[in-house]
Structure formats: C-alpha cells, structure tokens
Design a protein around this motif. Structure first.
Motif: not given
Length: 250
Positions: A70-75, A175-181
C-alpha cells in the motif's frame, strides 16, 4: 573483449548490490555500467542498453512489493508517466544514434551535472511530506526532463526522482520511492525497446545482471519500508557523495 564466463559472473554481486541501492534510493547504475564495460568489455552504448534489462526487471519487482504494502500512489504515478515517457523516448533515441566518442563526452558531462544538482541542497529532503504540491505544468516540465535523462543514461535518475517527488508532489520519501519505481518500470520498457531496435543490447550480460538486481530488490524494499524516510535520506546522501567523488577522481 573478455569472453571468459567468469567475468560475466562478476555481474551477479554487482547486480545484487545495485538492486538494493536502486530500490532504496537510486544510483545503482554507477556500479553496473562500469561493471558491464570493464568486466564484459562492452562499449558505453551497449552497456547502457544492456543495463536496461536489469533495471526493468528490478523496478517491476520493486513496484509490486510497494503496491502490495500500500505504498504506491497510483494517482500521482499516472499523472507523471506521460511527460516521463515522452522524454524517455527522446533520450533513448539520442543515446542510440550519437557517435561513441560524442556519447562518452555527454556521458561524463551528465555525471558531473548530476553531482552538482545533488550537492545543491540535499537537506531539502528533510522537509518530506510537509510541502505543498507544485503547479501541474512545473511537474510536467521537470518530469519531461527526467524522462530525457532516464532514456539517455538512467544512472542516478532514481535519486533525482526521489527528490523531485518530495519537492513537487508533497509526498514523503517512502511514497515517492514507490512512484519512482513504477515510473522507471514503464520508462525502461520503452527505452529498452529502442536500444534493442538499434542493436545496442547484450542479452547475456543484461540477463545475468537482472538476476543479481532481482535478488537485491526485495532486500532494498524491505529495508526501505521498515526503516522509512530516514534510511532513504541517508542512502540518497551516500549516493550523492559517491557520485561526486567518482566525477572528481575520474
């Protein structure tokens, strides 16, 4: 060009370490690109293309782990992928058509620019999650530039994406790390296709490196999610200093 398979096996530990570093912060390509060139005798262009196989596999796996927790902000990821993809297509094309000599010159210049950007204000990351989001046009312009860089070289772009994810979107480092990946996964799929088209990929070297990266990705993801922003912050600083030293000593 070294052909002994032992040289290629050295890519496994290099890939594992890079997988940990890339998943936590970024900058693992500063290790894997020299490994591909010096252990396997690849030209900078072919090393650059082959490296994309490992990055793609590792980023996809890391994205899965972050989404599962749940650490990925898909939006946010969906909003930023358009300009990054456009930039990556341009960057990968330029990297594929430039002459080797010119490519080496640009390669060195971008490393130096990377060091300057990272040294400018690293403590800004301490304000993670406390900033207002920047205007959408600023986001688009910055991520278009990041896409060009990711398509052209990739090395170190993860650290920049972490920083701009904090400064522009208001996310914290985790959360920035999840979006980065997630963004890197999509961008590298497109960039790899362009490098394959131009015959700048060594599948054996890239595949071995990908195995190492895949082994390192879950280690990095677990550490980042368990230790949070503080661990990511220090990894970013270490990568920044290491990059600067590499540029200064040649």
């Amino acid at each position: 060009m070294p052909e002994d398979w032992v040289w290629y096996l050295l890519l496994l530990p290099a890939g594992l370490i890079a997988g940990v570093v890339n998943t936590i912060a970024g900058g693992g390509s500063f290790l894997t690109l020299p490994a591909l060139m010096f252990c396997c005798g690849l030209s900078p262009q072919v090393a650059n293309g082959s490296n994309r196989i490992a990055i793609l596999v590792q980023s996809a796996y890391g994205t899965h782990l972050y989404r599962k927790q749940g650490m990925l902000d898909g939006h946010v990821a969906g909003r930023l992928i358009g300009p990054m993809l456009l930039g990556a297509i341009l960057g990968a094309y330029l990297a594929s058509v430039l002459s080797p000599d010119l490519f080496r010159m640009v390669f060195g210049a971008l490393f130096l620019l990377m060091a300057v950007v990272m040294l400018a204000n690293p403590k800004a990351l301490l304000a993670a999650g406390q900033r207002k989001a920047a205007p959408r046009w600023v986001e688009a312009a910055v991520y278009l530039g990041l896409g060009v860089y990711a398509g052209f070289i990739q090395a170190g772009v993860g650290v920049l994406m972490l920083i701009f994810g904090v400064l522009l979107t208001g996310m914290d480092l985790s959360r920035s790390n999840g979006v980065k990946l997630a963004l890197i996964t999509v961008v590298q799929a497109v960039a790899l296709a362009i490098f394959v088209y131009h015959d700048h990929v060594n599948w054996l070297a890239g595949g071995i490196l990908a195995i190492g990266n895949t082994l390192g990705a879950p280690i990095g993801a677990r550490l980042a999610m368990k230790k949070g922003n503080k661990l990511i912050f220090w990894f970013v600083l270490v990568v920044m200093v290491a990059t600067g030293v590499k540029i200064l000593v040649g």
